[in-house]
Design an enzyme around this catalytic site. Sequence first.
Site, PDB file in Angstrom:
ATOM      1  N   ASP A   4      -0.450   4.386   0.834  1.00  0.00           N
ATOM      2  CA  ASP A   4      -0.896   5.373   1.814  1.00  0.00           C
ATOM      3  C   ASP A   4      -0.103   5.192   3.097  1.00  0.00           C
ATOM      4  O   ASP A   4       0.429   4.112   3.375  1.00  0.00           O
ATOM      5  CB  ASP A   4      -2.398   5.271   2.069  1.00  0.00           C
ATOM      6  CG  ASP A   4      -2.786   3.973   2.779  1.00  0.00           C
ATOM      7  OD1 ASP A   4      -2.452   2.903   2.235  1.00  0.00           O
ATOM      8  OD2 ASP A   4      -3.411   4.038   3.853  1.00  0.00           O
ATOM      9  N   GLU A  30      -5.130   1.538   3.261  1.00  0.00           N
ATOM     10  CA  GLU A  30      -4.931   0.489   4.257  1.00  0.00           C
ATOM     11  C   GLU A  30      -4.839   1.063   5.659  1.00  0.00           C
ATOM     12  O   GLU A  30      -5.396   0.511   6.612  1.00  0.00           O
ATOM     13  CB  GLU A  30      -3.666  -0.306   3.934  1.00  0.00           C
ATOM     14  CG  GLU A  30      -3.498  -1.587   4.741  1.00  0.00           C
ATOM     15  CD  GLU A  30      -2.868  -1.384   6.110  1.00  0.00           C
ATOM     16  OE1 GLU A  30      -3.028  -2.259   6.977  1.00  0.00           O
ATOM     17  OE2 GLU A  30      -2.214  -0.333   6.317  1.00  0.00           O
ATOM     18  N   GLU A  31      -4.138   2.170   5.811  1.00  0.00           N
ATOM     19  CA  GLU A  31      -3.929   2.733   7.143  1.00  0.00           C
ATOM     20  C   GLU A  31      -5.224   3.255   7.760  1.00  0.00           C
ATOM     21  O   GLU A  31      -5.340   3.346   8.985  1.00  0.00           O
ATOM     22  CB  GLU A  31      -2.893   3.863   7.092  1.00  0.00           C
ATOM     23  CG  GLU A  31      -1.500   3.434   6.634  1.00  0.00           C
ATOM     24  CD  GLU A  31      -0.778   2.523   7.615  1.00  0.00           C
ATOM     25  OE1 GLU A  31      -1.390   2.124   8.626  1.00  0.00           O
ATOM     26  OE2 GLU A  31       0.396   2.206   7.371  1.00  0.00           O
ATOM     27  N   ASP A  44       6.649   1.184   5.917  1.00  0.00           N
ATOM     28  CA  ASP A  44       5.222   0.848   5.943  1.00  0.00           C
ATOM     29  C   ASP A  44       4.432   1.806   5.048  1.00  0.00           C
ATOM     30  O   ASP A  44       3.960   2.832   5.521  1.00  0.00           O
ATOM     31  CB  ASP A  44       4.735   0.930   7.389  1.00  0.00           C
ATOM     32  CG  ASP A  44       3.282   0.555   7.546  1.00  0.00           C
ATOM     33  OD1 ASP A  44       2.766  -0.203   6.719  1.00  0.00           O
ATOM     34  OD2 ASP A  44       2.660   1.025   8.525  1.00  0.00           O
ATOM     35  N   HIS A 103       0.858  -1.198   0.000  1.00  0.00           N
ATOM     36  CA  HIS A 103       0.000   0.000   0.000  1.00  0.00           C
ATOM     37  C   HIS A 103       0.889   1.241   0.000  1.00  0.00           C
ATOM     38  O   HIS A 103       1.980   1.248   0.571  1.00  0.00           O
ATOM     39  CB  HIS A 103      -0.980   0.005   1.185  1.00  0.00           C
ATOM     40  CG  HIS A 103      -0.342   0.065   2.548  1.00  0.00           C
ATOM     41  ND1 HIS A 103       0.036   1.241   3.153  1.00  0.00           N
ATOM     42  CD2 HIS A 103      -0.031  -0.918   3.435  1.00  0.00           C
ATOM     43  CE1 HIS A 103       0.537   0.992   4.352  1.00  0.00           C
ATOM     44  NE2 HIS A 103       0.518  -0.314   4.547  1.00  0.00           N
TER      45      HIS A 103
END
Length: 454
Positions: free
Chosen positions: A92, A156-157, A123, A90
């Site tokens: 984001d 996702e976050e 991440d 991801h």
Amino acid sequence: MTAHPIAETVASLMPRAKAELAELVAFQSVADEAVAPKSECEAAAAWVADALRAEDFEDVAVLDTPDGSQAVYGVLPGPADAPTVLLYAHYDVQPMLDEAAWVSPPFELTERDGRWYGRGAADCKGGFIMHLLALRALKANGGVPVTVKMIVEGSEEQGTGGLERYAQANPELLTSDAIVIGDTGNFRLGLPTVTSALRGMTMIRVSVETLRGNLHSGMFGGAAPDALAALIRALDSLRAEDGSTVIEGLEPDGVWDGLQYPEEDFRTDAKVLDGVGLPGNGTVADRLWARPAVTVVGIDCHPVAGATPSIPSTARAQISLRMPPGVDATEATKLLFAHLEKHVPWNARVSFEQVGQGDAFRADVESPAYRSMAEAMAVAYPGQEMQAAGMGGSIPLTNALAALYPEAEILLIGLSEPEAQIHAVNESVSPQELERLSVSEALFLSNYAQSKRG
């Protein structure tokens, strides 16, 4: 000992990987328009799409998902009859938090003490770069032996489920034989690890109202119901005296029987202040991977600056609840609502809002894909054996993919080892870890293709 050709190729590609990660980190791609403009996420998605096209991916598309975010998709065809492997990451990221606490600018990749610092470096923008490195190394050494599908999402976050709902509405899109989720991390820097369990997650907001407006605390204090005090009482009920999470209906005593997490190592990794105790009971691994854990992640009330001697009429909190495999997220949410409603005092008015939700996941680490990964990691990390550990975080898409494609083997690897400090200030990635995990993924794809042919 002669280095493996794949490892030599990945090593030669690291300067390019650093430059590309710097470009990707520069996008302030927080999927929350209250924090960053949507154009930042859109620009990051366009960058990912261009990167896939440059690697000869076909059918590259920027998909508009139901939560308003964008996911990038593409297919790299492999040999005829080759298995299909889905690679996930991801783009984001979490908000920067306290910008002043960053040693270097959060959206400017900066090398320091052998690590690369920047929001999303580990991440999970680094996870996408890991996928690119693995594919480039294979191309330079005979070609990619599998058909690759790539999906890189943009929310996702936030846990708002855009990609999950898109995949459920278009189940043919991500169908595959194996899935590599590049969004977890090694248990310890340099210790090759697959994540065998993820906790589920529910995120809610609870609001408490007691008065039509704030009141003077001298004239009315002592008899008028204080909304913030009522909220605090309810929040306090979520923990036992020892700090364990207590929600009526959720079992608090699960046991983790895999890789353990020594308490002193955890204290160091978590940066616990000297003399401060750890909440809960059981082993650290029990508390992280086998039991529910509640966190109050934010409270809305009047700030200290500019505060007046008034009784608050309203107060609101955002609560994250993590739950272990075997606990249904929807049922856990209902139990959390019921517990809070029961423990708000004075018959104060209480209301709830669901923010995000995802179920827990447990992998079969004895499957053929995991054996292929173990063989790959043994080469990428000489002298080390692959370990399986839980992860306290949640990746809601994982369970959605497991439900959609029950025959697919799902592996979780990534760059978020403890020193990466993901979600905190001064997030970073180890370039050595990026290099070794890229080698691991490339060799896994080769091993997996051979296992399917055999």
